[in-house]
Enzyme design. Structure first.
Site, short mmCIF file in Angstrom:
data_model
loop_
_atom_site.label_atom_id
_atom_site.label_comp_id
_atom_site.label_asym_id
_atom_site.label_seq_id
_atom_site.Cartn_x
_atom_site.Cartn_y
_atom_site.Cartn_z
N ALA A 64 0.91 -1.02 -0.05
CA ALA A 64 -0.09 -0.02 0.03
C ALA A 64 0.92 1.28 0.10
CB ALA A 64 -0.90 0.02 1.10
N GLY A 109 0.16 -4.92 0.76
CA GLY A 109 -0.91 -4.95 0.05
C GLY A 109 -0.90 -5.98 -1.36
N GLU A 112 -1.40 -9.38 -0.48
CA GLU A 112 -2.83 -9.59 -0.20
C GLU A 112 -3.70 -9.49 -1.48
OE1 GLU A 112 -3.63 -7.34 4.20
OE2 GLU A 112 -2.50 -6.14 2.77
N GLU A 132 4.03 -5.34 7.56
CA GLU A 132 3.41 -4.40 8.06
C GLU A 132 3.72 -4.02 9.50
OE1 GLU A 132 0.79 -5.51 4.78
OE2 GLU A 132 1.92 -6.43 5.97
#
Length: 258
Positions: A64, A109, A112, A132
């Site tokens: 992200a 992300g 993911e 993260e």
């Protein structure tokens, strides 16, 4: 629809969605997630396989967008996570096969996003992980849950708690990645897999996908009931009649998805 951060291309029944922010290593910001969601919603019934990959040579999706996330309040973080969850849940709910072609960094992300696809093929150059905790947060787009289902609780905890990056070979060893390919052969391999699936009945593939997903968290008796119902529901379809007629006539079936 015109997109700024993604590309959606169609080659017959195969769609390829490319996250295309190479200067930002394809990081997922609000706009990119919104465009991803819109692109998935835009797929027509003519699309029978979706391949997702990253633009440029370095990254699938490096995570992200930290520059955008750094100043978020708790409520804003809740909204950002909700957007990612919604986009990835929509991707996961598609009745067609989805393939992640991980061509480089798939971190946070990006990992993911790959986990929301049906399966992952990776370049030899790929690195995957959920780092993260090194930023003082946890995965926010479903990574803790999908990774656990993919590789088991203990291995998921190890990867999340350490924030470790693993190479493609290790990812294959633990069952996160199906195959590791040379970088210049990754997309060709994914398209070859897609071509094999296109020969089969789309209704049957969609039903098989739904039964596998819905049955995964049920006990064997319930899961087998889902399979039995799904099997029976396909009878009477044009695809079932065509598939069996073609077999008996010793010719390739021509499926219409009806």
């Amino acid at each position: 629809m015109a997109y700024e951060n993604i590309r959606l291309e169609h080659d017959g029944a195969v769609a390829t969605l490319t996250i295309d922010r190479p200067k930002a290593l394809n990081a997922l910001n609000n706009k990119t997630l919104q465009e991803l969601e819109a692109a998935v919603r835009s797929l027509s019934s003519e699309t029978r396989v979706l391949i997702i990959t990253g633009g440029g040579e370095k990254a699938f999706v490096a995570g992200a967008d930290i520059a955008e996330m750094a100043s978020l309040s708790e409520s804003q973080a809740q909204e950002f996570a909700a957007l990612g969850h919604r986009a990835f849940a929509l991707l996961e709910s598609l009745s067609i096969p989805t393939i992640a072609a991980v061509n480089g960094f798939a971190l946070g992300g990006g990992c993911e996003l790959a986990l929301a696809c049906d399966f992952i093929y990776a370049s030899e150059k790929a690195q995957l992980g959920l780092p993260e905790v090194g930023l003082g947060v946890i995965p926010g787009f479903g990574g803790t849950q999908r990774l656990t289902r993919a590789v088991g609780r203990a291995r998921a905890k190890e990867l999340v708690f350490t924030g470790a990056r693993i190479d493609a070979a290790k990812a294959k060893e633990i069952g996160l990645v199906l195959e590791v390919l040379p970088a210049d052969g990754l997309l060709a391999h994914c398209r070859a897999v897609a071509a094999k699936m296109l020969k089969n009945g789309p209704l049957a593939i969609g039903k098989a996908k739904r039964v596998i997903e819905q049955g995964a968290d049920k006990d064997l008796t319930e899961a087998n009931t889902l399979e039995r119902q799904g099997f029976a529901e396909l009878f009477g379809s044009e695809d079932q009649r065509e598939g069996m007629k073609a077999f008996l006539e010793k010719r390739p079936a021509v499926f219409t998805g009806k």
